[in-house]
Design a protein around this motif. Structure first.
Motif, PDB file in Angstrom:
ATOM      1  N   GLU A   1       0.826  -1.202   0.000  1.00 42.74           N
ATOM      2  CA  GLU A   1       0.000   0.000   0.000  1.00 42.74           C
ATOM      3  C   GLU A   1       0.862   1.255   0.000  1.00 42.74           C
ATOM      4  O   GLU A   1       0.586   2.218  -0.726  1.00 42.74           O
ATOM      5  CB  GLU A   1      -0.926   0.007   1.221  1.00 42.74           C
ATOM      6  CG  GLU A   1      -1.893   1.183   1.248  1.00 42.74           C
ATOM      7  CD  GLU A   1      -2.831   1.134   2.448  1.00 42.74           C
ATOM      8  OE1 GLU A   1      -3.585   2.110   2.633  1.00 42.74           O
ATOM      9  OE2 GLU A   1      -2.802   0.133   3.193  1.00 42.74           O
ATOM     10  N   LEU A   2       1.930   1.259   0.811  1.00 40.04           N
ATOM     11  CA  LEU A   2       2.824   2.414   0.844  1.00 40.04           C
ATOM     12  C   LEU A   2       3.508   2.600  -0.506  1.00 40.04           C
ATOM     13  O   LEU A   2       3.657   3.733  -0.986  1.00 40.04           O
ATOM     14  CB  LEU A   2       3.862   2.249   1.954  1.00 40.04           C
ATOM     15  CG  LEU A   2       4.885   3.379   2.088  1.00 40.04           C
ATOM     16  CD1 LEU A   2       4.198   4.709   2.339  1.00 40.04           C
ATOM     17  CD2 LEU A   2       5.879   3.070   3.210  1.00 40.04           C
ATOM     18  N   ALA A   3       3.905   1.485  -1.133  1.00 37.51           N
ATOM     19  CA  ALA A   3       4.557   1.573  -2.435  1.00 37.51           C
ATOM     20  C   ALA A   3       3.627   2.186  -3.479  1.00 37.51           C
ATOM     21  O   ALA A   3       4.043   3.016  -4.287  1.00 37.51           O
ATOM     22  CB  ALA A   3       5.019   0.184  -2.871  1.00 37.51           C
ATOM     23  N   LEU A   4       2.362   1.799  -3.448  1.00 39.64           N
ATOM     24  CA  LEU A   4       1.401   2.348  -4.402  1.00 39.64           C
ATOM     25  C   LEU A   4       1.193   3.841  -4.170  1.00 39.64           C
ATOM     26  O   LEU A   4       1.098   4.626  -5.117  1.00 39.64           O
ATOM     27  CB  LEU A   4       0.066   1.600  -4.298  1.00 39.64           C
ATOM     28  CG  LEU A   4       0.091   0.139  -4.773  1.00 39.64           C
ATOM     29  CD1 LEU A   4      -1.235  -0.542  -4.449  1.00 39.64           C
ATOM     30  CD2 LEU A   4       0.377   0.066  -6.267  1.00 39.64           C
ATOM     31  N   ARG A   5       1.136   4.236  -2.914  1.00 42.66           N
ATOM     32  CA  ARG A   5       0.955   5.648  -2.601  1.00 42.66           C
ATOM     33  C   ARG A   5       2.158   6.475  -3.063  1.00 42.66           C
ATOM     34  O   ARG A   5       1.999   7.597  -3.545  1.00 42.66           O
ATOM     35  CB  ARG A   5       0.782   5.843  -1.093  1.00 42.66           C
ATOM     36  CG  ARG A   5      -0.501   5.290  -0.501  1.00 42.66           C
ATOM     37  CD  ARG A   5      -0.528   5.590   1.000  1.00 42.66           C
ATOM     38  NE  ARG A   5      -1.671   4.987   1.675  1.00 42.66           N
ATOM     39  CZ  ARG A   5      -1.896   5.082   2.986  1.00 42.66           C
ATOM     40  NH1 ARG A   5      -1.043   5.768   3.741  1.00 42.66           N
ATOM     41  NH2 ARG A   5      -2.941   4.510   3.534  1.00 42.66           N
ATOM     42  N   ALA A   6       3.361   5.913  -2.898  1.00 41.03           N
ATOM     43  CA  ALA A   6       4.590   6.664  -3.159  1.00 41.03           C
ATOM     44  C   ALA A   6       5.140   6.420  -4.557  1.00 41.03           C
ATOM     45  O   ALA A   6       6.260   6.850  -4.852  1.00 41.03           O
ATOM     46  CB  ALA A   6       5.638   6.303  -2.111  1.00 41.03           C
ATOM     47  N   ASP A   7       4.368   5.734  -5.410  1.00 37.06           N
ATOM     48  CA  ASP A   7       4.807   5.457  -6.780  1.00 37.06           C
ATOM     49  C   ASP A   7       6.134   4.705  -6.775  1.00 37.06           C
ATOM     50  O   ASP A   7       7.088   5.049  -7.489  1.00 37.06           O
ATOM     51  CB  ASP A   7       4.944   6.757  -7.575  1.00 37.06           C
ATOM     52  CG  ASP A   7       5.080   6.504  -9.075  1.00 37.06           C
ATOM     53  OD1 ASP A   7       4.634   5.435  -9.537  1.00 37.06           O
ATOM     54  OD2 ASP A   7       5.631   7.374  -9.782  1.00 37.06           O
ATOM     55  N   SER A   8       6.185   3.645  -5.963  1.00 36.57           N
ATOM     56  CA  SER A   8       7.385   2.821  -5.858  1.00 36.57           C
ATOM     57  C   SER A   8       6.970   1.364  -5.969  1.00 36.57           C
ATOM     58  O   SER A   8       5.918   1.051  -6.546  1.00 36.57           O
ATOM     59  CB  SER A   8       8.089   3.110  -4.525  1.00 36.57           C
ATOM     60  OG  SER A   8       9.285   2.385  -4.401  1.00 36.57           O
ATOM     61  N   SER A   9       7.775   0.454  -5.434  1.00 35.28           N
ATOM     62  CA  SER A   9       7.434  -0.970  -5.439  1.00 35.28           C
ATOM     63  C   SER A   9       7.586  -1.518  -4.031  1.00 35.28           C
ATOM     64  O   SER A   9       8.377  -1.000  -3.226  1.00 35.28           O
ATOM     65  CB  SER A   9       8.352  -1.742  -6.390  1.00 35.28           C
ATOM     66  OG  SER A   9       9.685  -1.764  -5.905  1.00 35.28           O
ATOM     67  N   ALA A  10       6.831  -2.561  -3.729  1.00 40.74           N
ATOM     68  CA  ALA A  10       6.923  -3.183  -2.408  1.00 40.74           C
ATOM     69  C   ALA A  10       8.334  -3.716  -2.179  1.00 40.74           C
ATOM     70  O   ALA A  10       8.854  -3.694  -1.055  1.00 40.74           O
ATOM     71  CB  ALA A  10       5.891  -4.302  -2.286  1.00 40.74           C
TER      72      ALA A  10
ATOM     73  N   ILE B   1      14.546  -0.784   1.501  1.00 40.63           N
ATOM     74  CA  ILE B   1      14.825   0.401   2.312  1.00 40.63           C
ATOM     75  C   ILE B   1      14.712   0.073   3.793  1.00 40.63           C
ATOM     76  O   ILE B   1      15.579   0.416   4.604  1.00 40.63           O
ATOM     77  CB  ILE B   1      13.858   1.554   1.948  1.00 40.63           C
ATOM     78  CG1 ILE B   1      14.164   2.094   0.556  1.00 40.63           C
ATOM     79  CG2 ILE B   1      13.944   2.680   2.981  1.00 40.63           C
ATOM     80  CD1 ILE B   1      13.163   3.114   0.065  1.00 40.63           C
ATOM     81  N   GLU B   2      13.651  -0.643   4.163  1.00 39.18           N
ATOM     82  CA  GLU B   2      13.411  -0.943   5.574  1.00 39.18           C
ATOM     83  C   GLU B   2      14.464  -1.876   6.155  1.00 39.18           C
ATOM     84  O   GLU B   2      14.769  -1.808   7.341  1.00 39.18           O
ATOM     85  CB  GLU B   2      12.013  -1.541   5.746  1.00 39.18           C
ATOM     86  CG  GLU B   2      10.890  -0.546   5.486  1.00 39.18           C
ATOM     87  CD  GLU B   2       9.517  -1.110   5.772  1.00 39.18           C
ATOM     88  OE1 GLU B   2       8.542  -0.336   5.717  1.00 39.18           O
ATOM     89  OE2 GLU B   2       9.409  -2.323   6.052  1.00 39.18           O
ATOM     90  N   THR B   3      15.023  -2.758   5.328  1.00 38.28           N
ATOM     91  CA  THR B   3      16.031  -3.695   5.814  1.00 38.28           C
ATOM     92  C   THR B   3      17.452  -3.168   5.661  1.00 38.28           C
ATOM     93  O   THR B   3      18.409  -3.832   6.065  1.00 38.28           O
ATOM     94  CB  THR B   3      15.914  -5.037   5.070  1.00 38.28           C
ATOM     95  OG1 THR B   3      16.058  -4.813   3.659  1.00 38.28           O
ATOM     96  CG2 THR B   3      14.575  -5.700   5.357  1.00 38.28           C
ATOM     97  N   GLY B   4      17.597  -1.999   5.084  1.00 37.60           N
ATOM     98  CA  GLY B   4      18.915  -1.410   4.923  1.00 37.60           C
ATOM     99  C   GLY B   4      19.662  -1.860   3.689  1.00 37.60           C
ATOM    100  O   GLY B   4      20.828  -1.491   3.494  1.00 37.60           O
ATOM    101  N   ARG B   5      19.041  -2.633   2.818  1.00 37.19           N
ATOM    102  CA  ARG B   5      19.698  -3.097   1.594  1.00 37.19           C
ATOM    103  C   ARG B   5      19.741  -2.005   0.529  1.00 37.19           C
ATOM    104  O   ARG B   5      20.499  -2.114  -0.438  1.00 37.19           O
ATOM    105  CB  ARG B   5      18.981  -4.334   1.053  1.00 37.19           C
ATOM    106  CG  ARG B   5      19.054  -5.537   1.983  1.00 37.19           C
ATOM    107  CD  ARG B   5      18.275  -6.712   1.435  1.00 37.19           C
ATOM    108  NE  ARG B   5      18.850  -7.218   0.183  1.00 37.19           N
ATOM    109  CZ  ARG B   5      18.308  -8.187  -0.546  1.00 37.19           C
ATOM    110  NH1 ARG B   5      17.166  -8.747  -0.147  1.00 37.19           N
ATOM    111  NH2 ARG B   5      18.892  -8.593  -1.663  1.00 37.19           N
ATOM    112  N   SER B   6      18.917  -0.978   0.684  1.00 38.14           N
ATOM    113  CA  SER B   6      18.889   0.112  -0.269  1.00 38.14           C
ATOM    114  C   SER B   6      18.799   1.430   0.499  1.00 38.14           C
ATOM    115  O   SER B   6      18.042   1.541   1.463  1.00 38.14           O
ATOM    116  CB  SER B   6      17.693  -0.025  -1.211  1.00 38.14           C
ATOM    117  OG  SER B   6      17.606   1.064  -2.095  1.00 38.14           O
TER     118      SER B   6
END
Length: 276
Positions: A37-46, A52-57
């Motif tokens: 849902e956050l990805a859709l709102r922010a025009d990104s991907s899950a 991002i959340e795991t620190g890999r990006s």
């Protein structure tokens, strides 16, 4: 209109040692939003949100601000997210007495003056009063000096057993309303200063009403009223709180204008009789 110094500097925002990923995940979970849902709102991907959340990006500065916007993160905490991601804060924190905020202060002064004789005040993020009109000041007669020393705090003044609490006819209901309001703010902002204030005022003993001093008969209202004694009368008010839309400064974002509007004709008549 009275400007009241808060007596303490604004809190600073420090970077998190955990990095931006866990902070963003905490805000997403707090808002009960899935990665998709956050990805859709922010025009990104899950997948990208997960990385991002795991620190890999490492997110770009624009992405941090975009995610914070869609998660409705308070302005102060948006700066904390940027610092955790390795970027400079985006939002300034201008002292309220700075010349840069002259127009803001003047606007607030005119606004709360227009409410007279009805009470109105301006508070910051921990309910320290930064401005009040004459409609509010009339209730401070008889309040001990130690409660009126800067920083004057609206919650402490209202709930302290030597403050306004003994005069509030429906204190249990009003006290419960204020404590619940603070709990919601703590859940949103996770402020240590606000938590300390909450623990202090929640521990105040509730004044015992004198024999024969029963609360007034229940009257239907469209909102929970504040029923307070003043010079032998019971005045009733309903509270309205306003904040600034799309603030671009931490100080401005954390200001709230509270107005107390008469809840019955008797209160209106009495307050209007005070006008010169």
């Amino acid at each position: 209109m009275t400007i009241v110094p808060t007596g303490s500097p604004a809190a600073t925002t420090a970077p998190s040692e955990r990095g931006v990923g866990p902070l963003l995940r905490a805000w997403r979970e707090r808002r009960r939003v899935s990665q998709l849902e956050l990805a859709l709102r922010a025009d990104s991907s899950a997948r990208h949100i997960s990385f991002i959340e795991t620190g890999r990006s490492r997110p770009s500065e624009e992405m941090v601000l975009r995610l914070a916007e869609h998660l409705d993160v308070p302005v102060r905490d948006r700066n904390a997210l940027l610092l955790a991601a390795g970027y400079a804060p985006h939002y300034p924190e201008t002292p309220l007495d700075s010349p840069a905020l002259d127009s803001l202060r003047q606007g607030m002064e005119r606004l709360i003056q227009c409410y007279e004789p009805y009470p109105a005040l301006v508070v910051d993020s921990v309910y320290d009063v930064v401005a009040a009109n004459r409609g509010l000041l009339m209730f401070l007669d008889g309040v001990p000096e130690f409660l009126l020393e800067p920083p004057l705090n609206a919650m402490r003044l209202t709930l302290h057993p030597e403050g306004l609490a003994p005069r509030i006819r429906n204190l249990p209901e009003w006290r419960g309303h204020l404590l619940a309001q603070m709990e919601r703010e703590i859940a949103l902002h996770r402020s240590a200063r606000l938590r300390a204030l909450y623990e202090e005022v929640a521990a105040y003993p509730v004044p015992v009403r004198e024999p024969g001093g029963e609360p007034p008969e229940p009257v239907p209202y469209f909102a929970l009223p504040l029923q307070i004694e003043h010079e032998g009368r019971t005045l009733s008010f309903v509270s309205s709180i306003s904040t600034f839309n799309t603030p671009m400064d931490v100080t401005v974002a954390e200001l709230a204008i509270e107005t107390l509007l008469p809840a019955d004709p008797a209160t209106v008549k009495y307050l209007q009789s005070l006008l010169p």
